[in-house]
Design a protein around this motif. Structure first.
Motif, mmCIF file in Angstrom:
data_model
loop_
_atom_site.group_PDB
_atom_site.id
_atom_site.type_symbol
_atom_site.label_atom_id
_atom_site.label_comp_id
_atom_site.label_asym_id
_atom_site.label_seq_id
_atom_site.Cartn_x
_atom_site.Cartn_y
_atom_site.Cartn_z
ATOM 1 N N SER A 26 0.847 -1.190 0.000
ATOM 2 C CA SER A 26 0.000 0.000 0.000
ATOM 3 C C SER A 26 0.881 1.238 0.000
ATOM 4 N N LYS A 27 0.840 1.962 -1.127
ATOM 5 C CA LYS A 27 1.695 3.150 -1.242
ATOM 6 C C LYS A 27 1.286 4.209 -0.230
ATOM 7 N N THR A 28 -0.033 4.333 -0.003
ATOM 8 C CA THR A 28 -0.481 5.378 0.920
ATOM 9 C C THR A 28 0.016 5.096 2.329
ATOM 10 N N ALA A 29 0.037 3.808 2.715
ATOM 11 C CA ALA A 29 0.507 3.465 4.058
ATOM 12 C C ALA A 29 1.970 3.829 4.212
ATOM 13 N N VAL A 30 2.760 3.552 3.170
ATOM 14 C CA VAL A 30 4.183 3.889 3.231
ATOM 15 C C VAL A 30 4.362 5.406 3.291
ATOM 16 N N ALA A 31 3.559 6.112 2.494
ATOM 17 C CA ALA A 31 3.630 7.577 2.521
ATOM 18 C C ALA A 31 3.302 8.090 3.919
ATOM 19 N N LEU A 33 3.667 6.489 6.709
ATOM 20 C CA LEU A 33 4.765 6.118 7.600
ATOM 21 C C LEU A 33 5.921 7.107 7.472
ATOM 22 N N ILE A 34 6.249 7.451 6.219
ATOM 23 C CA ILE A 34 7.363 8.397 6.004
ATOM 24 C C ILE A 34 7.040 9.741 6.649
ATOM 25 N N LEU A 278 -3.913 12.191 10.009
ATOM 26 C CA LEU A 278 -4.104 11.505 8.728
ATOM 27 C C LEU A 278 -2.982 10.498 8.485
ATOM 28 N N ALA A 279 -1.748 10.921 8.748
ATOM 29 C CA ALA A 279 -0.605 10.027 8.529
ATOM 30 C C ALA A 279 -0.726 8.780 9.400
ATOM 31 N N ILE A 280 -1.088 8.975 10.665
ATOM 32 C CA ILE A 280 -1.209 7.821 11.569
ATOM 33 C C ILE A 280 -2.339 6.901 11.109
#
Lengths: 298, 328
Positions: A26-31, A33-34, A278-280
């Motif tokens: 999941s690209k959004t999850a990695v984004a 996380l970063i 949102l990131a979390i």
């Protein structure tokens, strides 16, 4: 002995690799996380990064707009508040408090909740009934309201707000842990370990708990984001961190009257809360997809 | 439900006793009272008796519908609560309605267009909504729509220009019943922003749940059968799939009630909405012990009642549950 420990580390490495394989799909999850790591770094190095001190007042530069607006200055990139304090520095320092609040709430509610949930599921009987009824009672009152009342008892302040919010989050961990414990309790591996002479503590914490962790971790991540929101909400209502502490919710509250004359003082702290939460949540969604075996192959 | 009710009475009862200070201090205000008078007033409130006696007389009062008298307004707490309750109920219903009207179609579209940019767009927006600090969202909307564009009023339920007699307490109904021209539209205007703010998080939750429920249902055999029979996509989705997907969604709506009341505390504070949320905040701040005590109990009870209604509705929507029960 060394071969077994080697084998278990290689299994652990393999588990991590498998987890990362699904999580990174999941690209959004990695984004998320970063971004989250960036926020954590920002909080850790707040003193180094922030251009000014969070409480430093530059009276001659009061209510300065952001740098890209006419009249703004580059040294106060996100503008200043009524007392001439740099908004960017205050927001950077605020990230410490919000992340800290999130951590404290999750650690407190998770450790108490998991312990009570394990005991309720393992012991059963009147202990279970008592624990679950108390949890039902806590859940019957809306979280924010209960937190408000608890803070009224404990006295306003960031620490008390964190404790109050942690209490309102405990029931969800208790319920989750109890349900997983009940479903694991009669599995063969638990019986085997019981037959081998394991005591209740060993059974609960070493045998059962590791197998219940997946949903608890996901719930923990989601609680982390709502804890930041609720801490900010209490701060906004004047029951959390007290001004001039630059907690994000308190920042919004103290600048609320400037909403017309200096809207940036309200806008940016809110954006900070929104982005962090949102990131979390993105990470939490990714974790759930990676850890939930039901969804894995779909 | 009954043990939980008594649990809440214990919490509400304990709250006053644990709180630093006591009701007499609030009554006396800044002036203060002599220690003798202080003890006398405490005795009048029954605070000198042993705790268990106090608790039983408190329970006795509850069953007679007496939740004490507000220390600030000197009116029965029950009366104040039910006077303000319709305002919160109206706001909450409008917020849920807003969330349903947008959330369900958004979730369905996302499920049908799974994996496309439409799906990703809808899900990104809904996750953003889910992450929203709603007190800030409210301020932002006021800044934009009320202060800059002058489209909506900043606070309250109705303009002072109108004189609408309270009949039901629901402003939309009361304004329709009254003969004040334009008052209905005015009330509607006042409702728009608070409903959007309060409905944002439920909207996000409902959209996400509708999507996942639809995805699950759409992969079922009976949906494939319906498709194989040559039914149009619309018919398959709207008639066959949606009804079963709704079962999950109704449960989710039920779970929103408690969150909605927590949200109402913030929303009503921002918009000056004269409802339960604003009242309880005011009571907490002014240390109006009996109002908070009664408010806690009444709010918890109303949530329990709503959840009970949802449970009953659930059986109505999902006949499988009723069948299971009648079999056993």
């Amino acid at each position: 002995m060394s071969t077994t420990s080697n084998a278990s580390t290689s299994i652990r490495v393999q588990q991590w690799q498998e987890f990362w394989f699904y999580f990174s799909a999941s690209k959004t999850a990695v984004a998320g996380l970063i971004f989250l790591i960036l926020v954590i770094l920002m909080a850790l190095f707040a003193d180094v990064i922030s251009p000014h001190g969070p409480a430093e007042q530059y009276r001659e530069f009061a209510k300065l707009p952001p740098a890209w607006v006419e009249g703004g200055q580059l040294q106060f990139f996100l503008g200043t508040d009524y007392a001439g304090r740099d908004m960017l520095s205050r927001i950077i320092h605020g990230s410490r408090l919000s992340l800290l609040a999130g951590c404290v709430v999750v650690v407190l509610s998770m450790s108490i909740g998991v312990l009570l949930g394990l005991i309720a599921g393992y012991r059963g009987g009147w202990v279970e009934t008592l624990i679950m009824r108390v949890m039902d009672t806590i859940m019957a009152v809306p979280g924010l309201l209960l937190a408000l009342v608890l803070v009224a008892i404990l006295g306003p302040g960031l620490l008390n707000a964190m404790v109050a919010i942690a209490i309102t989050y405990t029931p969800s961990f208790v319920r989750l842990t109890r349900a997983s414990t009940l479903s694991e309790l009669n599995r063969d591996y638990v019986t085997a370990s019981k037959v081998a002479g394991a005591g209740p503590a060993r059974l609960m914490f070493i045998s059962i708990l590791p197998n219940c962790m997946a949903p608890i971790i996901v719930q923990g991540t989601l609680s982390f984001s709502t804890a930041i929101l609720d801490t900010a909400a209490l701060g906004f209502l004047g029951m959390g961190a007290q001004a001039p502490i630059p907690e994000w919710g308190t920042l919004i509250a103290e600048n609320r009257d400037l909403i017309m004359s200096a809207p940036w003082t309200v806008t940016f702290p809110g954006i900070a809360i929104l982005l962090a939460v949102l990131a979390i949540n993105l990470v939490g969604d990714g974790l759930r997809d990676a850890l939930d075996p039901k969804l894995k192959r779909s | 439900m009954v043990p939980v009710f008594f649990g809440v009475t214990l919490v509400a009862f304990g709250f006053i006793r644990v709180l630093p200070g006591d009701p007499v201090e609030v009554l006396a205000g800044e002036r203060g009272v002599s220690p003798e008078r202080h003890a006398e007033l405490l005795a009048q409130l029954g605070f000198d008796k042993p705790l268990w006696q106090q608790y039983f007389s408190y329970i006795g009062d509850i069953f007679q519908g007496d939740l004490g008298t507000s220390l600030i307004t000197n009116r029965p707490v029950v009366e104040e609560f039910f006077e303000l309750f319709p305002a919160t109920a109206e706001l909450g219903l409008c917020a849920i309605l807003f969330a349903l009207i947008i959330g369900i179609p958004a979730g369905i579209i996302a499920a049908i267009k799974r994996g496309t940019w439409i799906d990703q767009g809808i899900m990104s927006i809904s996750l953003t909504g889910y992450s929203m600090p709603i007190f800030w969202w409210g301020l932002l909307l006021i800044m934009l729509f009320s202060n800059t564009l002058n489209l909506t009023p900043v606070s309250g339920r109705l303009s002072f220009l109108f004189d609408v007699p309270p009949v039901t307490g629901f402003m939309l109904i009361d304004t329709l019943l009254s003969d004040e021209k334009g008052s209905f539209l005015n009330a509607l205007h006042h409702l728009v922003l608070p409903s959007i703010v309060l409905g944002t998080i439920p909207l996000a939750v409902i959209a996400r749940q509708t999507r996942s429920a639809m995805l699950e249902v759409l992969s079922e055999d009976y949906v494939r059968t319906a498709r194989a029979k040559g039914l149009s996509t619309y018919r398959v989705v709207a008639i066959h799939a949606l009804r079963n997907a709704m079962i999950t969604v109704v449960t989710v709506i039920g779970l929103q009630v408690s969150l909605l009341l927590a949200g109402a505390i913030l929303t009503e504070t921002i918009f000056g909405w004269p409802g339960i949320g604003k009242w309880i905040i005011f009571s907490v701040f002014s240390r109006d012990y009996f109002a908070v005590q009664g408010g806690l109990l009444l709010i918890a009870t109303s949530i329990m009642i709503v959840n009970l209604i949802v449970d009953l509705l659930y059986g109505f929507i999902n006949p499988r549950i009723l069948h299971q029960k009648s079999k056993s």
